[in-house]
Design a protein around this motif. Structure first.
Motif, short mmCIF file in Angstrom:
data_model
loop_
_atom_site.label_atom_id
_atom_site.label_comp_id
_atom_site.label_asym_id
_atom_site.label_seq_id
_atom_site.Cartn_x
_atom_site.Cartn_y
_atom_site.Cartn_z
N HIS A 19 0.57 -1.14 -0.31
CA HIS A 19 0.27 -0.20 -0.57
C HIS A 19 0.86 1.05 -0.21
O HIS A 19 0.77 1.94 0.77
N THR A 21 2.44 4.97 -0.54
CA THR A 21 1.27 5.83 -0.81
C THR A 21 3.15 7.33 -0.44
O THR A 21 4.00 7.13 -0.23
N THR A 22 2.39 8.81 -0.96
CA THR A 22 3.44 9.67 -1.16
C THR A 22 4.06 9.46 0.67
O THR A 22 3.16 9.70 1.54
N ASN A 127 -3.98 10.94 -8.30
CA ASN A 127 -4.28 9.69 -8.20
C ASN A 127 -4.28 9.94 -6.42
O ASN A 127 -5.11 9.08 -5.83
N THR A 128 -3.25 10.41 -5.67
CA THR A 128 -2.92 10.32 -4.31
C THR A 128 -4.70 10.72 -3.08
O THR A 128 -4.82 9.74 -2.55
N GLN A 173 -2.99 2.28 -10.20
CA GLN A 173 -2.84 3.21 -9.21
C GLN A 173 -1.93 3.47 -7.82
O GLN A 173 -1.12 4.88 -7.48
N ASP A 174 -1.15 2.15 -8.04
CA ASP A 174 0.49 2.01 -7.28
C ASP A 174 1.44 2.50 -7.57
O ASP A 174 2.88 2.84 -7.72
N HIS A 177 4.04 5.77 -7.48
CA HIS A 177 4.52 5.33 -5.75
C HIS A 177 5.49 4.47 -5.82
O HIS A 177 6.25 4.34 -5.08
#
Length: 214
Positions: A19, A21-22, A127-128, A173-174, A177
């Motif tokens: 998972h 993320t930024t 996106n985020t 989606q990921d 990242h």
């Protein structure tokens, strides 16, 4: 690079970081928007440090607008190009208040119309903050995509289009990242650290780098 190898790269990165993320710290789409705007030609660490001071005081379009350019500049003066960024932040807050009811829009055209917001910033926010499968190509992603052979391209737009085309849908989606983090900490600009790279067997970069002591 063939589709099987591309999938294997994403599966490997996913297995280590399910998972991603930024690394920018935020709690609302507006905070993320401001942080990404400030991160241009600056490190996430420097932006986070400044926002830990500013966001407790002002973290909505109205509150930031009320600070004025000088007020914002005082909080972000440790960040590169801070005067230009302060001007853009205030102008963006005015537009958000006047045209969007103080909310961050979730469309690309609207985001890119904001001062200081280009395609990359818009893609990060989409996106985020809004869960859209966009890929924001920064210098790290551009380097990793070309060096590994994952999605070669002559410029950031070409790499973005190639990644969108060749990345399996379940990883879109990921993807950005994973690639940003990989470029930041492993596939570094000056000297890629191939000796501890998890995707090294899949990477098409030929001059693999040995450990520093060899």
């Amino acid at each position: 690079m063939n589709a099987t190898k591309r999938r294997a790269i994403y599966e490997t990165l996913q297995s280590l970081n399910p998972h991603p993320t930024t690394e920018l710290e935020y709690s609302t789409p507006f905070e993320l928007l401001i942080a990404v705007m400030l991160s241009a030609q600056a490190t996430d660490v420097s932006v986070n440090k400044a926002m830990r001071r500013m966001f407790p005081v002002a973290n909505t379009p109205q509150k930031v607008f009320d600070l004025g350019e000088e007020g914002v500049a005082d909080y972000i003066k440790t960040i590169g190009l801070y005067r230009t960024k302060a001007k853009n932040v205030i102008a963006t807050c005015r537009i958000l208040l006047d045209q969007y009811g103080g909310e961050v829009p979730d469309g690309r055209e609207a985001l890119e119309s904001l001062p200081g917001v280009g395609r990359k910033t818009a893609n990060v926010v989409l996106n985020t903050a809004f869960g859209q499968p966009t890929i924001a190509v920064d210098t790290h992603i551009f380097r990793v995509a070309n060096r590994t052979g994952l999605a070669p391209g002559k410029d950031v737009r070409a790499v973005e289009l190639a990644l969108e085309k060749f990345t399996p849908a379940e990883f879109l989606q990921d993807a950005h990242h994973w690639l940003i983090l990989h470029g930041r900490y492993v596939c570094k600009a000056r000297r890629p650290e191939c000796w501890h790279c998890v995707i090294e067997p899949l990477c098409e970069f030929k001059p693999k780098t040995p450990p520093p002591d060899l």
